[in-house]
Write an enzyme that holds these catalytic residues in place. Structure first.
Site, mmCIF file in Angstrom:
data_model
loop_
_atom_site.group_PDB
_atom_site.id
_atom_site.type_symbol
_atom_site.label_atom_id
_atom_site.label_comp_id
_atom_site.label_asym_id
_atom_site.label_seq_id
_atom_site.Cartn_x
_atom_site.Cartn_y
_atom_site.Cartn_z
ATOM 1 N N GLU A 21 -4.190 13.932 0.680
ATOM 2 C CA GLU A 21 -3.779 13.306 -0.285
ATOM 3 C C GLU A 21 -4.757 13.671 -1.549
ATOM 4 O O GLU A 21 -5.936 13.921 -1.327
ATOM 5 C CB GLU A 21 -3.946 11.677 -0.309
ATOM 6 C CG GLU A 21 -3.540 11.005 -1.406
ATOM 7 C CD GLU A 21 -3.542 9.400 -1.323
ATOM 8 O OE1 GLU A 21 -2.624 8.977 -0.792
ATOM 9 O OE2 GLU A 21 -4.328 8.794 -1.910
ATOM 10 N N THR A 52 -0.756 10.940 -5.993
ATOM 11 C CA THR A 52 -0.520 9.757 -6.430
ATOM 12 C C THR A 52 -0.008 9.516 -7.669
ATOM 13 O O THR A 52 0.191 10.428 -8.465
ATOM 14 C CB THR A 52 -1.940 8.645 -6.406
ATOM 15 O OG1 THR A 52 -2.764 9.481 -7.286
ATOM 16 C CG2 THR A 52 -2.640 9.100 -5.003
ATOM 17 N N HIS A 81 4.044 10.124 -4.619
ATOM 18 C CA HIS A 81 3.969 8.583 -4.541
ATOM 19 C C HIS A 81 4.836 8.138 -5.787
ATOM 20 O O HIS A 81 5.036 8.479 -6.938
ATOM 21 C CB HIS A 81 2.632 8.287 -4.760
ATOM 22 C CG HIS A 81 1.692 8.177 -3.834
ATOM 23 N ND1 HIS A 81 0.647 7.623 -3.526
ATOM 24 C CD2 HIS A 81 1.446 9.285 -2.933
ATOM 25 C CE1 HIS A 81 0.086 7.975 -2.630
ATOM 26 N NE2 HIS A 81 0.523 9.057 -2.201
ATOM 27 N N ARG A 111 4.506 -0.530 -3.514
ATOM 28 C CA ARG A 111 4.685 -1.446 -4.302
ATOM 29 C C ARG A 111 3.623 -1.388 -5.759
ATOM 30 O O ARG A 111 3.901 -1.471 -6.492
ATOM 31 C CB ARG A 111 4.385 -3.009 -3.960
ATOM 32 C CG ARG A 111 4.554 -4.172 -4.993
ATOM 33 C CD ARG A 111 3.910 -5.362 -4.616
ATOM 34 N NE ARG A 111 2.450 -5.290 -4.821
ATOM 35 C CZ ARG A 111 1.439 -6.315 -4.615
ATOM 36 N NH1 ARG A 111 1.835 -7.431 -4.408
ATOM 37 N NH2 ARG A 111 0.185 -5.865 -4.885
ATOM 38 N N ASP A 113 -0.725 -1.314 -6.932
ATOM 39 C CA ASP A 113 -1.730 -2.207 -7.214
ATOM 40 C C ASP A 113 -1.313 -2.771 -8.590
ATOM 41 O O ASP A 113 -0.603 -2.469 -9.425
ATOM 42 C CB ASP A 113 -3.351 -1.560 -7.190
ATOM 43 C CG ASP A 113 -3.152 -1.223 -5.827
ATOM 44 O OD1 ASP A 113 -3.181 -1.683 -4.824
ATOM 45 O OD2 ASP A 113 -4.104 -0.003 -5.837
ATOM 46 N N TYR A 153 -0.531 -1.256 7.069
ATOM 47 C CA TYR A 153 -1.694 -1.848 6.764
ATOM 48 C C TYR A 153 -2.227 -2.425 8.304
ATOM 49 O O TYR A 153 -1.949 -3.545 8.489
ATOM 50 C CB TYR A 153 -1.697 -3.097 5.729
ATOM 51 C CG TYR A 153 -1.276 -2.462 4.539
ATOM 52 C CD1 TYR A 153 -1.864 -2.101 3.614
ATOM 53 C CD2 TYR A 153 0.145 -2.695 4.226
ATOM 54 C CE1 TYR A 153 -1.646 -1.708 2.164
ATOM 55 C CE2 TYR A 153 0.643 -2.135 3.123
ATOM 56 C CZ TYR A 153 -0.188 -1.663 2.082
ATOM 57 O OH TYR A 153 0.162 -1.124 0.849
#
Length: 610
Positions: A21, A52, A81, A111, A113, A153
């Site tokens: 990443e 990202t 992303h 979603r 941050d 998660y």
């Protein structure tokens, strides 16, 4: 290609895979440095990279640019992303449309941050509330065109303490159309393994990639784990406490910890890893080396240059040798072409090359770094020494070469250094290769079981006097033109060559089982004439480091204006690697009186005393 296809194929073959990443840097210099890093890290063999996305599309243009460059220039399969934060449907539609236009077929739907300065996450007007809504929307609007990844998660989401409910939400995202899962960072392997088992029991059968974040600094580690509320085993804190003020010791421990974690995961039949690089390279490389994760050479180097994954370049397998150190510039300057050289080419005349862009004629080092690296040359001997020092590994870059000398050129580095000290300023080279195995770690490329060949090649700047002497020597000693050349001055009004016609000359080729001969690297006059504009423009960038009224400025400006650029090929690939250099020694002896048998030490001493 869809990433899920790569993951499933590796799973079926029992292969381990890894991916990286990256995030968009904040400065243009940082972007250029990232591009250099992407080029180098291609050789580490990642199955894909992801990039990202800033909240509300704040990095949309840059994220899309990096994805495009990674895929079309460096040949890295890329996943973009896409977040819901401050993204109404119109922005989502625009991002997905642009991704499709540049051939990005993989999306990590998140979603996101809360925006900076905002404590709680809220949906914007016309936007989505959850990642599952984004997954459903992509499937509704684009069918199965995109491969979709989602986040997992292992310790539960920071906003949801109910781990069982969080697992149901992940199952819902997969059922809505997600193809695979990339997880949040973690350091408790036992916890992660238990969570994966719970996922499988819940019917989540898609690939799950553990997120591995190497520890870079103690402070950064504490901040990151606190922010994400990540559990850290006590043995990790115990190991870090006595070394927390020693950054290098912390990095070394972070590498070893990641290696140990991955080994334990492999013992639990987990064989796909996603590494959060933080845009850094060293730790990632050391982790892969420690795990003996070495990509097959045919994967890391399918051709002598990185094949593009751009849809319209998929058939491209031939490139001019001149842009070996300037891949991004070459791709940009040929972006408008409808067809690219491929197969057993005949007519090599190409469509017009595009105009020079900012990348093609800019120095990759800052002004301060450039001055520190190249100093203040006030004589020709000083300039010769700069080029020689690059070939000898004493300095890391030249205006024409952003990276240290390539592996195969290291086979002739001493001879290159000596040639530069004699006044032949080299910017590109390759030694002859006569049937090396395609698996050779230095010169090999392409599928296994093959053999590769290449002709000795040199490209350098040369004074008019030495060019005249070289041309005369070739005319007298090489009547059959086994050695061919193209030379041109900056203005382009003095072109010299002994190469008949305008047909291309293959300087690299390979023979592989079940395939026609592959000839991926060529020399041709049309491409050379396009390249010379770029090559001479880089002299200007170097010249402009110095004030107009200085000796340095005057010297470099004169070199750029008066000297020639020449490429020279020895077409007998069975000849010794020193054949071209022997020719240059004779020229230097005739023009400058430098003894043919002068040693490198004597040449270096002469350059130091000038």
């Amino acid at each position: 290609m869809k990433i899920i296809k790569k993951l499933r194929q590796a799973e079926a073959e029992g292969r381990t895979t890894w991916s990286f990443e990256f995030f968009p840097p904040k400065t243009q210099a940082g972007v250029l440095n990232l591009y250099d890093r992407l080029e180098r890290m291609y050789s580490l063999g990642p199955s894909f990279i992801d990039v990202t996305w800033g909240a509300g599309g704040s990095t949309a243009d840059l994220t899309l640019e990096i994805c495009n460059v990674a895929q079309s220039v460096w040949g890295l399969e890329t996943c973009m992303h896409l977040t819901c934060t401050n993204m109404p449907r119109a922005k989502i539609d625009d991002a997905l449309t642009r991704a499709r236009e540049i051939g990005i077929q993989n999306i990590l739907a998140l979603r996101g941050d809360p925006p900076r300065g905002q404590e709680h996450w809220t949906a914007c007007d016309g936007g989505f509330n959850h990642a599952i809504d984004l997954v459903r929307y992509i499937r509704e609007k684009h069918g199965d065109w995109f491969c979709i990844a989602v986040a997992g998660y292992p310790e539960g989401h920071t906003e949801n303490t109910d781990v069982a409910a969080d697992l149901r939400f992940l199952k819902d995202k997969v059922d809505a159309g997600a193809d695979f899962v990339v997880t949040q960072l973690f350091y408790d392997v036992d916890l992660f393994v238990g969570w994966v088992k719970a996922c499988r029991a819940a019917g989540i059968n898609c690939p799950i990639l553990p997120g591995i974040m190497p520890i870079q600094t103690f402070g950064g580690f504490v901040r990151m784990t606190s922010l994400s509320q990540t559990r850290v085993p006590q043995h990790v804190f115990n190991a870090l406490e006595p070394i927390k003020d020693d950054d290098q010791a912390v990095k070394d421990y972070g590498v070893q910890l990641a290696i140990d974690m991955c080994k334990k995961l492999i013992d639990n039949d987990i064989r796909a890893f996603h590494i959060y690089t933080m845009n850094l390279e060293r730790s990632v490389r050391l982790i892969l080396e420690g795990l003996d994760f070495v990509p097959a050479l045919e994967t890391a180097r399918p051709l002598p240059w990185n094949p593009s994954l751009s849809a319209k370049r998929l058939g491209e397998n031939v490139r001019p040798v001149f842009w070996r150190h300037r891949t991004l510039s070459y791709v940009n300057r040929t972006e408008t072409w409808d067809d690219f050289p491929n197969g057993r080419w005949g007519d090599a005349r190409s469509p017009a090359f595009g105009e020079l862009d900012g990348y093609g004629v800019s120095l990759k080092l800052s002004r301060a770094e450039s001055l520190k690296t190249w100093g203040r040359p006030t004589t020709l001997r000083h300039v010769y020494r700069v080029f020689a020092d690059y070939c000898r590994g004493k300095i890391k870059a030249l205006p024409w070469c952003d990276q240290p000398l390539a592996g195969e050129s290291k086979l002739i580095c001493d001879a290159l250094g000596a040639a530069n000290l004699r006044g032949f300023l080299t910017i590109n080279s390759q030694p002859p290769v006569n049937g090396a195995k395609s698996s050779d770690p230095t010169v090999g490329w392409g599928p296994k079981g093959g053999y590769v060949y290449q002709k000795a090649y040199l490209e350098f700047f040369v004074s008019p006097a030495k060019l005249d002497a070289l041309v005369a020597l070739l005319r007298d000693t090489d009547p059959d033109s086994l050695i061919t050349y193209h030379a041109v001055n900056r203005a382009g009004d003095d072109v010299r060559t002994n190469h008949a016609g305008d047909s291309p000359n293959a300087v690299t080729w390979g023979v592989f089982p079940g395939k026609e001969i592959v000839q991926p690297t060529i020399v041709d006059l049309a491409s050379f004439m396009a390249w010379k504009d770029e090559a001479f423009a880089l002299w200007d960038q170097w010249t402009n480091l110095y004030e107009n009224d200085t000796q340095e400025h005057a010297l470099l400006k004169a070199l750029a204006g008066e000297w020639f650029l020449i490429n020279i090929v020895h077409n007998d690939f069975t000849e010794d690697k020193g054949a071209l250099f022997a020719l240059l020694k004779r020229v230097a002896a005739a023009v400058d009186g430098i003894p043919v048998d002068a040693t490198n030490e004597e040449l270096l001493e002469a350059s130091s005393s000038s």
